[in-house]
Motif scaffolding. Structure first.
Motif, PDB file in Angstrom:
ATOM      1  N   PRO A   7       0.823  -1.206   0.000  1.00  0.00           N
ATOM      2  CA  PRO A   7       0.000   0.000   0.000  1.00  0.00           C
ATOM      3  C   PRO A   7       0.862   1.263   0.000  1.00  0.00           C
ATOM      4  CG  PRO A   7      -0.783  -1.580   1.630  1.00  0.00           C
ATOM      5  CD  PRO A   7       0.548  -2.078   1.156  1.00  0.00           C
ATOM      6  N   ARG A   8       0.413   2.283  -0.688  1.00  0.00           N
ATOM      7  CA  ARG A   8       1.161   3.535  -0.769  1.00  0.00           C
ATOM      8  C   ARG A   8       1.416   4.131   0.608  1.00  0.00           C
ATOM      9  NH1 ARG A   8      -1.753   8.304  -3.924  1.00  0.00           N
ATOM     10  NH2 ARG A   8      -3.161   7.995  -2.163  1.00  0.00           N
ATOM     11  N   LYS A   9       0.466   3.970   1.527  1.00  0.00           N
ATOM     12  CA  LYS A   9       0.582   4.572   2.851  1.00  0.00           C
ATOM     13  C   LYS A   9       1.792   4.074   3.628  1.00  0.00           C
ATOM     14  CE  LYS A   9      -2.567   1.217   5.003  1.00  0.00           C
ATOM     15  NZ  LYS A   9      -3.857   1.050   5.732  1.00  0.00           N
ATOM     16  N   GLU A  10       2.358   2.937   3.201  1.00  0.00           N
ATOM     17  CA  GLU A  10       3.542   2.413   3.871  1.00  0.00           C
ATOM     18  C   GLU A  10       4.756   3.308   3.658  1.00  0.00           C
ATOM     19  OE1 GLU A  10       3.786  -0.223   5.913  1.00  0.00           O
ATOM     20  OE2 GLU A  10       1.606  -0.426   5.786  1.00  0.00           O
ATOM     21  N   ILE A  11       4.765   4.049   2.538  1.00  0.00           N
ATOM     22  CA  ILE A  11       5.913   4.921   2.270  1.00  0.00           C
ATOM     23  C   ILE A  11       5.541   6.400   2.230  1.00  0.00           C
ATOM     24  CG2 ILE A  11       7.193   3.133   1.035  1.00  0.00           C
ATOM     25  CD1 ILE A  11       6.376   4.527  -1.572  1.00  0.00           C
ATOM     26  N   LEU A  12       4.255   6.689   1.990  1.00  0.00           N
ATOM     27  CA  LEU A  12       3.853   8.091   1.841  1.00  0.00           C
ATOM     28  C   LEU A  12       2.461   8.335   2.386  1.00  0.00           C
ATOM     29  CD1 LEU A  12       4.465  10.929   0.468  1.00  0.00           C
ATOM     30  CD2 LEU A  12       3.169  10.045  -1.481  1.00  0.00           C
ATOM     31  N   ASP A  13       2.329   9.391   3.196  1.00  0.00           N
ATOM     32  CA  ASP A  13       1.027   9.832   3.672  1.00  0.00           C
ATOM     33  C   ASP A  13       0.529  10.896   2.693  1.00  0.00           C
ATOM     34  OD1 ASP A  13      -1.111  11.179   4.977  1.00  0.00           O
ATOM     35  OD2 ASP A  13      -0.345  10.570   6.930  1.00  0.00           O
ATOM     36  N   ALA A  14      -0.300  10.479   1.740  1.00  0.00           N
ATOM     37  CA  ALA A  14      -0.747  11.376   0.675  1.00  0.00           C
ATOM     38  C   ALA A  14      -1.562  12.551   1.211  1.00  0.00           C
ATOM     39  CB  ALA A  14      -1.571  10.593  -0.342  1.00  0.00           C
ATOM     40  N   LYS A  15      -2.280  12.341   2.305  1.00  0.00           N
ATOM     41  CA  LYS A  15      -3.078  13.422   2.882  1.00  0.00           C
ATOM     42  C   LYS A  15      -2.183  14.528   3.426  1.00  0.00           C
ATOM     43  CE  LYS A  15      -6.802  14.406   6.156  1.00  0.00           C
ATOM     44  NZ  LYS A  15      -7.751  13.829   7.157  1.00  0.00           N
ATOM     45  N   LYS A  16      -1.132  14.138   4.156  1.00  0.00           N
ATOM     46  CA  LYS A  16      -0.198  15.134   4.680  1.00  0.00           C
ATOM     47  C   LYS A  16       0.461  15.908   3.539  1.00  0.00           C
ATOM     48  CE  LYS A  16       1.241  13.100   9.113  1.00  0.00           C
ATOM     49  NZ  LYS A  16       2.407  12.546   9.853  1.00  0.00           N
ATOM     50  N   CYS A  17       0.830  15.191   2.499  1.00  0.00           N
ATOM     51  CA  CYS A  17       1.472  15.812   1.336  1.00  0.00           C
ATOM     52  C   CYS A  17       0.545  16.838   0.706  1.00  0.00           C
ATOM     53  CB  CYS A  17       1.843  14.734   0.322  1.00  0.00           C
ATOM     54  SG  CYS A  17       2.577  15.356  -1.197  1.00  0.00           S
ATOM     55  N   SER A  18      -0.703  16.435   0.458  1.00  0.00           N
ATOM     56  CA  SER A  18      -1.671  17.319  -0.188  1.00  0.00           C
ATOM     57  C   SER A  18      -1.994  18.542   0.663  1.00  0.00           C
ATOM     58  CB  SER A  18      -2.954  16.539  -0.488  1.00  0.00           C
ATOM     59  OG  SER A  18      -3.924  17.368  -1.085  1.00  0.00           O
ATOM     60  N   GLU A  19      -2.165  18.317   1.957  1.00  0.00           N
ATOM     61  CA  GLU A  19      -2.511  19.433   2.838  1.00  0.00           C
ATOM     62  C   GLU A  19      -1.369  20.442   2.943  1.00  0.00           C
ATOM     63  OE1 GLU A  19      -3.750  17.659   6.492  1.00  0.00           O
ATOM     64  OE2 GLU A  19      -5.795  17.273   5.766  1.00  0.00           O
ATOM     65  N   HIS A  20      -0.135  19.949   2.911  1.00  0.00           N
ATOM     66  CA  HIS A  20       0.991  20.880   2.968  1.00  0.00           C
ATOM     67  C   HIS A  20       1.100  21.695   1.683  1.00  0.00           C
ATOM     68  CE1 HIS A  20       4.757  22.585   4.329  1.00  0.00           C
ATOM     69  NE2 HIS A  20       5.208  22.395   3.092  1.00  0.00           N
ATOM     70  N   MET A  21       0.825  21.073   0.548  1.00  0.00           N
ATOM     71  CA  MET A  21       0.875  21.811  -0.715  1.00  0.00           C
ATOM     72  C   MET A  21      -0.062  23.015  -0.688  1.00  0.00           C
ATOM     73  SD  MET A  21       1.368  19.308  -4.001  1.00  0.00           S
ATOM     74  CE  MET A  21      -0.039  18.251  -3.688  1.00  0.00           C
ATOM     75  N   LYS A  22      -1.165  22.870  -0.006  1.00  0.00           N
ATOM     76  CA  LYS A  22      -2.142  23.958   0.050  1.00  0.00           C
ATOM     77  C   LYS A  22      -1.623  25.172   0.800  1.00  0.00           C
ATOM     78  CE  LYS A  22      -5.995  20.715  -0.250  1.00  0.00           C
ATOM     79  NZ  LYS A  22      -7.117  20.052   0.480  1.00  0.00           N
ATOM     80  N   THR A  23      -0.529  25.009   1.545  1.00  0.00           N
ATOM     81  CA  THR A  23       0.044  26.160   2.240  1.00  0.00           C
ATOM     82  C   THR A  23       0.781  27.080   1.266  1.00  0.00           C
ATOM     83  OG1 THR A  23       2.164  25.065   2.770  1.00  0.00           O
ATOM     84  CG2 THR A  23       0.334  24.766   4.323  1.00  0.00           C
ATOM     85  N   TYR A  24       1.047  26.585   0.060  1.00  0.00           N
ATOM     86  CA  TYR A  24       1.709  27.405  -0.970  1.00  0.00           C
ATOM     87  C   TYR A  24       0.672  28.029  -1.889  1.00  0.00           C
ATOM     88  CZ  TYR A  24       5.674  24.456   0.467  1.00  0.00           C
ATOM     89  OH  TYR A  24       6.630  23.787   1.180  1.00  0.00           O
ATOM     90  N   ARG A  25      -0.323  28.659  -1.305  1.00  0.00           N
ATOM     91  CA  ARG A  25      -1.415  29.216  -2.102  1.00  0.00           C
ATOM     92  C   ARG A  25      -0.958  30.359  -3.010  1.00  0.00           C
ATOM     93  NH1 ARG A  25      -6.148  27.058  -1.169  1.00  0.00           N
ATOM     94  NH2 ARG A  25      -6.558  25.953   0.773  1.00  0.00           N
ATOM     95  N   ASN A  26       0.168  30.961  -2.670  1.00  0.00           N
ATOM     96  CA  ASN A  26       0.687  32.032  -3.524  1.00  0.00           C
ATOM     97  C   ASN A  26       1.428  31.467  -4.735  1.00  0.00           C
ATOM     98  OD1 ASN A  26       2.679  31.031  -1.737  1.00  0.00           O
ATOM     99  ND2 ASN A  26       4.007  32.788  -2.200  1.00  0.00           N
ATOM    100  N   ILE A  27       1.628  30.149  -4.756  1.00  0.00           N
ATOM    101  CA  ILE A  27       2.297  29.488  -5.874  1.00  0.00           C
ATOM    102  C   ILE A  27       1.311  28.516  -6.517  1.00  0.00           C
ATOM    103  CG2 ILE A  27       4.231  28.057  -6.621  1.00  0.00           C
ATOM    104  CD1 ILE A  27       5.106  30.735  -5.518  1.00  0.00           C
ATOM    105  N   GLY A  28       0.649  28.952  -7.561  1.00  0.00           N
ATOM    106  CA  GLY A  28      -0.258  28.061  -8.274  1.00  0.00           C
ATOM    107  C   GLY A  28      -1.412  27.553  -7.450  1.00  0.00           C
ATOM    108  N   ARG A  29      -1.876  28.366  -6.517  1.00  0.00           N
ATOM    109  CA  ARG A  29      -3.045  28.027  -5.679  1.00  0.00           C
ATOM    110  C   ARG A  29      -2.845  26.729  -4.903  1.00  0.00           C
ATOM    111  NH1 ARG A  29      -4.327  29.400 -10.544  1.00  0.00           N
ATOM    112  NH2 ARG A  29      -4.746  27.258 -11.201  1.00  0.00           N
ATOM    113  N   GLY A  30      -1.604  26.445  -4.518  1.00  0.00           N
ATOM    114  CA  GLY A  30      -1.332  25.277  -3.688  1.00  0.00           C
ATOM    115  C   GLY A  30      -1.423  23.955  -4.407  1.00  0.00           C
TER     116      GLY A  30
END
Length: 238
Positions: free
Chosen positions: A185-208
């Motif tokens: 399972p992907r979750k064994e190496i990557l937490d996709a939710k954490k990744c996606s939520e952090h990207m949203k903090t870059y709203r000044n860059i391509g709307r996160g």
């Protein structure tokens, strides 16, 4: 039968790598009629990826977006070729996401699955594809089809070893640092939710919509650290 001609068309039109694979046992039931996949790769500009310094840049976002557009156009070229030969072809967009997916943060079909099965690279600890020729500086598109295609290479195992640079650089702490094992399972190496939520903090860059930090720090991207002749090139010589 059709691999050489299709690869030639796609490369002439701007693909950097092309791979073929049988994905029959990897498809969801609704896509089971398409047993084969064409993987289309465009490399990212090193000058652009160099602008990712602890955070994504607007230059990277713009390059990311236009590269996805180019990949989608290449996928249409593949669809046109396949349909003219009398087969069906389903393009999977370079940047995809669907609210109907059974698993959150997952698209219709993972590009990386077809890419790995075609021998173009392996899944790194970051959860992204690392190609033999261009490291992780790539974007992908996929075309699923019922056209019989001979696999272009063998599945590769992870070459990350003890390296945890991507894990240590991830500001979202989304990467576990575990080496990828095919089928896990992907979750064994990557937490996709954490990744996606952090990207949203870059709203000044391509709307996160982008980050790219784990990709930018991968040692396999160094000019003197190419993994060797890639399977796709070997296939071309046969």
């Amino acid at each position: 039968m059709y691999e050489k001609e299709l690869r030639g068309i796609l490369k002439q039109n701007g693909a950097d790598l092309v791979g073929f694979s049988c994905v029959e046992d990897k498809l969801p039931e609704e896509l089971s009629e398409y047993k084969y996949a064409v993987t289309i790769v465009r490399r990212l500009s090193r000058a652009v990826t160099d602008t990712i310094k602890g955070a994504p840049s607007m230059i990277y976002f713009q390059h990311y977006r236009i590269t996805n557009t180019k990949l989608d156009l290449l996928a249409l070229d593949a669809v046109s070729f396949i349909e003219k030969k009398g087969y069906y072809a389903l393009p999977i967009a370079a940047s995809q996401s669907t609210p109907d997916s059974k698993e959150e943060y997952r698209g219709v079909f993972p590009h990386k699955t077809a890419a790995v099965m075609s021998g173009l690279g392996f899944i790194g600890k970051s959860g992204i594809l690392i190609t033999n020729k261009y490291g992780s500086f790539v974007r992908l598109a996929t075309v699923l089809t019922d056209m019989p295609l001979e696999p272009s290479g063998k599945v590769q195992t992870s070459k990350c070893g003890e390296c945890t640079i991507c894990r240590d650089a991830c500001p979202a702490h989304a990467i576990t640092g575990k080496e990828y094992i095919p089928g896990q399972p992907r979750k064994e190496i990557l937490d996709a939710k954490k990744c996606s939520e952090h990207m949203k903090t870059y709203r000044n860059i391509g709307r996160g919509a982008v980050c790219g930090i784990c990709m930018s720090v991968c040692p396999f991207n160094k000019k003197n650290n190419i993994l060797g002749e890639d399977n796709e090139n070997i296939a071309e010589k046969q």
